[in-house]
Design a protein around this motif. Structure first.
Motif, PDB file in Angstrom:
ATOM      1  N   GLU A   1       0.833  -1.209   0.000  1.00 40.88           N
ATOM      2  CA  GLU A   1       0.000   0.000   0.000  1.00 40.88           C
ATOM      3  C   GLU A   1       0.868   1.260   0.000  1.00 40.88           C
ATOM      4  N   VAL A   2       0.193   2.358  -0.383  1.00 46.41           N
ATOM      5  CA  VAL A   2       0.826   3.663  -0.236  1.00 46.41           C
ATOM      6  C   VAL A   2       0.185   4.299   0.979  1.00 46.41           C
ATOM      7  N   PHE A   3       1.032   4.540   1.994  1.00 46.44           N
ATOM      8  CA  PHE A   3       0.521   4.993   3.274  1.00 46.44           C
ATOM      9  C   PHE A   3       0.931   6.444   3.469  1.00 46.44           C
ATOM     10  N   GLY A   4      -0.039   7.311   3.694  1.00 38.72           N
ATOM     11  CA  GLY A   4       0.282   8.725   3.858  1.00 38.72           C
ATOM     12  C   GLY A   4       0.491   9.071   5.316  1.00 38.72           C
ATOM     13  N   LEU A   5       1.485   9.952   5.591  1.00 40.59           N
ATOM     14  CA  LEU A   5       1.693  10.448   6.951  1.00 40.59           C
ATOM     15  C   LEU A   5       1.649  11.958   6.832  1.00 40.59           C
ATOM     16  N   ILE A   6       0.601  12.573   7.365  1.00 40.60           N
ATOM     17  CA  ILE A   6       0.499  14.017   7.212  1.00 40.60           C
ATOM     18  C   ILE A   6       0.312  14.663   8.579  1.00 40.60           C
ATOM     19  N   GLY A   7       0.380  15.985   8.564  1.00 37.83           N
ATOM     20  CA  GLY A   7       0.239  16.739   9.796  1.00 37.83           C
ATOM     21  C   GLY A   7       0.865  18.102   9.622  1.00 37.83           C
ATOM     22  N   PRO A   8       0.486  19.037  10.469  1.00 35.92           N
ATOM     23  CA  PRO A   8       1.045  20.394  10.355  1.00 35.92           C
ATOM     24  C   PRO A   8       2.557  20.394  10.583  1.00 35.92           C
ATOM     25  N   ASN A   9       3.198  21.512  10.311  1.00 34.20           N
ATOM     26  CA  ASN A   9       4.645  21.610  10.507  1.00 34.20           C
ATOM     27  C   ASN A   9       5.011  21.288  11.953  1.00 34.20           C
TER      28      ASN A   9
ATOM     29  N   LEU B   1      10.533   5.178   2.046  1.00 32.39           N
ATOM     30  CA  LEU B   1      10.049   6.255   2.916  1.00 32.39           C
ATOM     31  C   LEU B   1      10.335   7.572   2.215  1.00 32.39           C
ATOM     32  N   LEU B   2       9.282   8.263   1.779  1.00 36.82           N
ATOM     33  CA  LEU B   2       9.484   9.500   1.031  1.00 36.82           C
ATOM     34  C   LEU B   2       9.092  10.678   1.909  1.00 36.82           C
TER      35      LEU B   2
ATOM     36  N   TYR C   1       6.180  -2.066  -4.782  1.00 40.26           N
ATOM     37  CA  TYR C   1       6.785  -1.375  -3.641  1.00 40.26           C
ATOM     38  C   TYR C   1       5.719  -0.986  -2.637  1.00 40.26           C
ATOM     39  N   THR C   2       6.102  -0.980  -1.361  1.00 42.01           N
ATOM     40  CA  THR C   2       5.269  -0.395  -0.325  1.00 42.01           C
ATOM     41  C   THR C   2       5.853   0.988  -0.050  1.00 42.01           C
ATOM     42  N   ILE C   3       4.982   1.968   0.126  1.00 43.97           N
ATOM     43  CA  ILE C   3       5.496   3.339   0.231  1.00 43.97           C
ATOM     44  C   ILE C   3       4.898   4.053   1.432  1.00 43.97           C
ATOM     45  N   LEU C   4       5.775   4.742   2.184  1.00 42.21           N
ATOM     46  CA  LEU C   4       5.308   5.664   3.217  1.00 42.21           C
ATOM     47  C   LEU C   4       5.545   7.064   2.670  1.00 42.21           C
ATOM     48  N   LEU C   5       4.478   7.825   2.514  1.00 43.56           N
ATOM     49  CA  LEU C   5       4.596   9.141   1.877  1.00 43.56           C
ATOM     50  C   LEU C   5       4.255  10.227   2.890  1.00 43.56           C
ATOM     51  N   ILE C   6       5.248  11.115   3.127  1.00 41.62           N
ATOM     52  CA  ILE C   6       4.982  12.303   3.943  1.00 41.62           C
ATOM     53  C   ILE C   6       4.803  13.454   2.974  1.00 41.62           C
ATOM     54  N   GLU C   7       3.748  14.205   3.112  1.00 39.49           N
ATOM     55  CA  GLU C   7       3.547  15.276   2.146  1.00 39.49           C
ATOM     56  C   GLU C   7       2.657  16.358   2.731  1.00 39.49           C
ATOM     57  N   HIS C   8       2.932  17.593   2.315  1.00 37.98           N
ATOM     58  CA  HIS C   8       2.029  18.687   2.677  1.00 37.98           C
ATOM     59  C   HIS C   8       1.065  18.972   1.541  1.00 37.98           C
ATOM     60  N   HIS C   9       1.409  18.481   0.358  1.00 35.80           N
ATOM     61  CA  HIS C   9       0.611  18.778  -0.826  1.00 35.80           C
ATOM     62  C   HIS C   9      -0.609  17.855  -0.834  1.00 35.80           C
ATOM     63  N   MET C  10      -1.745  18.388  -0.369  1.00 33.71           N
ATOM     64  CA  MET C  10      -2.894  17.530  -0.086  1.00 33.71           C
ATOM     65  C   MET C  10      -3.454  16.834  -1.317  1.00 33.71           C
ATOM     66  N   GLU C  11      -3.482  17.553  -2.414  1.00 29.12           N
ATOM     67  CA  GLU C  11      -4.041  16.944  -3.621  1.00 29.12           C
ATOM     68  C   GLU C  11      -3.314  15.641  -3.954  1.00 29.12           C
ATOM     69  N   LEU C  12      -1.985  15.716  -3.894  1.00 25.65           N
ATOM     70  CA  LEU C  12      -1.183  14.538  -4.200  1.00 25.65           C
ATOM     71  C   LEU C  12      -1.480  13.425  -3.196  1.00 25.65           C
ATOM     72  N   VAL C  13      -1.484  13.767  -1.931  1.00 26.42           N
ATOM     73  CA  VAL C  13      -1.699  12.757  -0.898  1.00 26.42           C
ATOM     74  C   VAL C  13      -3.050  12.076  -1.103  1.00 26.42           C
ATOM     75  N   MET C  14      -4.061  12.899  -1.295  1.00 26.23           N
ATOM     76  CA  MET C  14      -5.400  12.340  -1.429  1.00 26.23           C
ATOM     77  C   MET C  14      -5.505  11.472  -2.679  1.00 26.23           C
ATOM     78  N   ALA C  15      -4.747  11.825  -3.697  1.00 22.95           N
ATOM     79  CA  ALA C  15      -4.854  11.088  -4.951  1.00 22.95           C
ATOM     80  C   ALA C  15      -4.144   9.737  -4.903  1.00 22.95           C
TER      81      ALA C  15
END
Ligand SMILES: Nc1ncnc2c1ncn2[C@@H]1O[C@H](COP(=O)(O)OP(=O)(O)OP(=O)(O)O)[C@@H](O)[C@H]1O
Ligand SMILES: [Mg+2]
Lengths: 293, 248, 301
Positions: free
Chosen positions: B28-36, B169-170, B197-211
């Motif tokens: 899976e592609v797993f998103g890790l998000i949160g404020p600065n 881990l990106l 690949y399994t991916i951990l994605l950290i991102e602030h760019h919400m559109e990308l994360v949600m997609a």
């Protein structure tokens, strides 16, 4: 050699150790502010002490004039070193400043050898009164003088750092160079002044080393450089209290080693002491908190 | 694939990560998000072994890796990119990828001596694949430091891929990229997922994360405040509060 | 002619000294211990040829291995500290080695005379070359064969993956760890290789001068060791060798007519060079310009 002799050796070492403390503080001050090591510092301090000799030897001034002259000369040399080895070399080239100060070390050494034709020069004692007796122990009067003067120098430095605007600026630059600049502090000026202050301290140390050994010779510079650096590391790079304590420790330890073994082996054990610290306490006695990376 | 249990990291008084749990499933592609400053990068650094956790467990493929040396985690199958790009700027693009050839897969292909003191020959094919994938083939012999910003980000990704990890881990791979580059990144992440690949994605760019993500974990002040599919997370009031509350 | 042979020999062992520091510098470690390894090589080789009667070549190898072993042992604790702490730690190590030899006596009767190291007196009568009838030319060719072998090996290493690994560690330790490089292993290996090369250099030096003593191996020599690669730049081994030729051939020998003033000039020149060219005489930009000049690697420019 009995117990009393060993304690006596430690006492003498502690008294003389204050000069190491001063040299260590000088290295540490510059490191604290610029995160660079000025390898020529100890040699420059001794060069200042040599300059002091110009007073009585060539200008016919009274012998005590050696001491103030040494201090002033070392301060000036400190500033010259700042200009030649730090001011115009980019901060991002750590190798370059290291190398330039090593070059300066060789240069200063050679100038001294040239000026004195390599001959040891007599140096006046700070005070030649009778030794003070404390039960079975003897305090050499001149060493006590050295000790007192070094302690005064440290006290003046600490007062300067913690009680004046200049000191505040120095500490601010050491902790947050960018923020300090934004607050209107002139980085170059603070850096330059730090070198002058370190130089003045070195001058005191150089003169006191001359005074307690009774002479200055070009051979001393290498030893003092290494000892000063060892003091700096044992105390923790950038820590002034660390340098003070480590200076006393190294002074006492080396004198004890000398009493137990002999003078030629003494310094080997000092190096081993350093290695022991590097392995057991690589951050030094008073490691400064590590910043974020 | 990766499971984190009660992970805590304090820096002096700062509670960068304050007891978080999540589990990433294989593929899976797993998103890790949160404020600065919410502890995302710190989490990645803990997983990669750059910091030691104050408390908690990190399980990778069922194995507790807390005591595994940092450099050995790559050979377990963990590779990462850095938020503030850390390339070897004085090596060429090609050599940057060459550095990452330490995984067991590479060991099977070339013996010890060949791998360490051998020439470029035996690595050529693998590396050119990674370069093709990231669109950097034409710059293989340039110094990494001379690349444009977007290219450097791609090189970071390529370098992590060259290690042939199981889990990537990106850390903010889209930071500083323009819209076109982000679209390319989106496509690459999907391709990588297809390749297994399994991916951990950290991102602030919400559109990308949600997609691109399958599931998302949201952190705030070092704690997990929500977890779920992109739709669930978007609807979560706690998440809105966290983002609006900090003005992001 | 003998003057030039002798000069070429001097340049030869200084080149080895410089190359030993070059390897270590690639990993970003400034080591002032190279003079210490050089000293170990000098004493060990001389003891084997003089006291044990070995041929020079095995004695040199033994010297290299002894210095390498020492470098490896020192490497582990020393590399726990980095940057300036390492500079100081290695400086102290070099001094410790020097002081050790200052206190080291090991004399054996050989005929009527006693030979071997004798503390502050040093180690005299290391006469393997004259005893075996080697001329200045022979010695020079031998020395340069060794230099060529070492430089060639390093050149090749530089082009292998290991060379790039050394540079990667030197540039960013954190990133290097993250791509799976074992920092300790890489740094200790570099240190060990450097120790071996310095040991070879020291062995040659001992047999060149025939008389070694502790004061030959002080801070000045350690400074020379790192000055060569820093002046020459870390692009490749040639920079270091060019720097050695420049310093030993031009500054030390070419300017001999300046007498004592020459030493003054040396320090001043280092200071000046670092102000004008903080990244070495041949920095990246110069190297690229040179490369373009010779039409090679034009695409890198
Ligand atoms: N090495 C460190 N020493 C001290 N504090 C740290 C360290 N690393 C991170 N922190 C602190 O931990 C907190 C979390 O930082 P972290 O870098 O993990 O946040 P982040 O979620 O990645 O933020 P961003 O979106 O800005 O990248 C911050 O308050 C930060 O200041
Ligand atoms: Mg982050």
């Amino acid at each position: 050699m009995g117990f009393v002799d060993y304690v006596q050796a430690i006492i003498d070492g502690l008294l003389f150790g204050t000069t190491y403390s001063l040299i260590g503080i000088g290295f540490t001050l510059v490191f604290g502010v610029m995160h660079k090591i000025n390898m020529s510092y100890a040699a420059a301090s001794l060069a200042g002490a040599y300059c002091g000799l110009i007073g009585p030897q060539m200008l016919g001034l009274p012998p005590w004039s050696v001491f103030p002259l040494s201090i002033v000369a070392a301060g000036v040399i400190g500033y010259v070193i700042y200009l030649t080895c730090f001011r115009f070399i980019p901060l991002a080239s750590p190798l370059a400043t290291l190398m330039s100060t090593v070059g300066m070390l060789l240069l200063v050494d050679e100038i001294v050898v040239h000026a004195t034709a390599g001959m040891p020069q007599n140096y006046p004692a700070i005070y030649d009164g009778d030794p003070i007796e404390l039960g079975p122990f003897i305090l050499r009067a001149d060493l006590v003088g050295v000790f007192l003067i070094c302690v005064v120098a440290m006290a003046v430095l600490l007062a300067l750092l913690y009680r004046t605007r200049l000191g505040m600026a120095t500490r601010a630059v050491a902790q947050q160079p960018v923020a300090a600049q934004l607050c209107g502090m002139r980085l170059q000026a603070v850096n330059g002044l730090t070198f002058v202050v370190a130089g003045l301290l070195g001058g005191v140390a150089g003169a006191m080393i001359g005074a307690s050994v009774g002479m200055l010779s070009p051979l001393i510079a290498g030893t003092i450089t290494v000892k000063g650096l060892i003091v700096t590391v044992i105390g923790g790079l950038g820590s002034i209290p660390g340098a003070i304590v480590a200076g006393l420790l190294v002074g006492a330890a080396e004198n004890l080693f000398q009493a137990v073994r002999n003078v030629t082996e003494r310094d080997i054990y000092v190096m081993l002491l350093l290695f022991a610290f590097l392995v057991l306490r690589p951050g030094g006695l008073f490691a400064a908190a590590r910043g974020r990376d | 694939m990766l499971e984190v249990r009660g992970l805590v990291k304090h820096f002096g008084g700062v509670r960068a990560v304050d007891g978080i749990d999540f589990a990433i499933r294989p593929g899976e592609v797993f998103g890790l998000i949160g404020p600065n400053g919410s502890g995302k990068s710190t989490t990645v650094n803990l997983v990669c072994g750059l910091y030691a956790p104050t408390q908690g467990q990190i399980l990778f493929q069922g194995q507790d890796i807390a005591r595994v040396a940092t450099h050995k985690r790559l050979s377990l199958g963990l590779a990462r990119t850095f938020q503030n790009i850390r390339l070897f700027t004085n090596l060429t693009v090609w050599e940057n990828l060459w550095m990452a050839e330490n995984a067991p897969a590479h060991r099977a292909e070339a013996g010890f001596l060949k791998r360490w003191v051998g020439g470029r020959g035996n690595a050529r094919e693998r590396i050119s694949q990674a370069l093709e994938f990231s669109g950097l083939a034409h710059r293989a012999d340039d110094l990494a430091g001379s690349l444009a910003f977007g290219e450097q980000r791609r090189l970071e990704l390529a370098r992590a891929l060259a290690a042939r990890p199981r889990l990537l881990l990106l850390d903010e791979p889209a930071a500083g990229m323009n819209a076109e580059e982000i679209a390319q990144l989106d496509e690459r992440i999907r391709m990588l997922q297809q390749q297994g690949y399994t991916i951990l994605l950290i991102e602030h760019h919400m559109e990308l994360v949600m997609a691109v993500t399958d599931r998302i974990c949201v952190l705030n002040f070092g704690r997990k405040i929500a977890e779920g599919t992109p739709a669930q997370v978007q609807a979560d009031p706690a998440v809105r509060d966290a983002y609006l509350g900090t003005g992001a | 002619m003998d003057f030039y042979y002798s000069l070429a020999q001097i340049i030869g062992f200084h080149a080895l000294l410089g190359l030993s520091a070059y390897v270590v510098l690639l990993t970003g470690q400034v080591s002032l211990a190279q003079a210490g390894f050089f000293a170990i090589g000098a004493y060990v080789a001389a003891m084997f040829t003089v006291l044990a009667g070995w041929h020079l070549v095995p004695a040199m190898l033994a010297a290299g291995l002894a210095a390498a072993a020492m470098a490896c042992i020192v490497g582990f604790p020393a590399l726990r500290v980095r940057g300036l702490m390492l500079v100081i730690a290695t400086l102290a190590f070099g001094e410790a080695v020097r002081l050790f030899f200052f206190n080291f006596d090991y004399q054996v009767a050989k005929g009527e005379v006693k030979v071997g190291p004798l503390g502050g007196e040093g180690f005299r009568q290391i006469r393997w070359f004259p005893e075996h009838g080697w001329t200045g030319l022979d010695v020079m060719l031998f020395v340069w064969t060794v230099v060529a072998l070492v430089a060639g090996a390093l050149w090749w290493l530089d082009r292998s993956r290991f060379g790039a690994v050394l540079r990667a560690v030197g540039e960013d330790e954190l990133a290097a760890q993250s791509v799976g490089l074992n920092l300790t292993a890489v740094k200790v290996t570099a240190m060990t290789i450097g120790g071996f090369i310095a040991g070879l250099g020291g062995a040659i030096y001992a047999h060149y001068t025939t008389h070694i003593e502790h004061s030959n191996f002080g801070v000045l020599l350690a400074t020379f060791a790192i000055a060569y690669p820093i002046l020459g730049g870390l692009r490749n081994v040639l920079g270091t060798i060019v720097a050695v030729i420049f310093v030993q051939g031009f500054l030390v020998e070419g300017l001999r007519f300046l007498g004592d003033w020459r030493n003054l000039l040396f320090g001043a020149l280092i200071v000046l060079a670092m102000n004008l060219r903080p990244n070495g005489l041949i920095d990246a930009a110069t190297a690229r310009r040179l490369a373009r000049l010779f039409g090679r690697e034009a695409r890198r420019a």
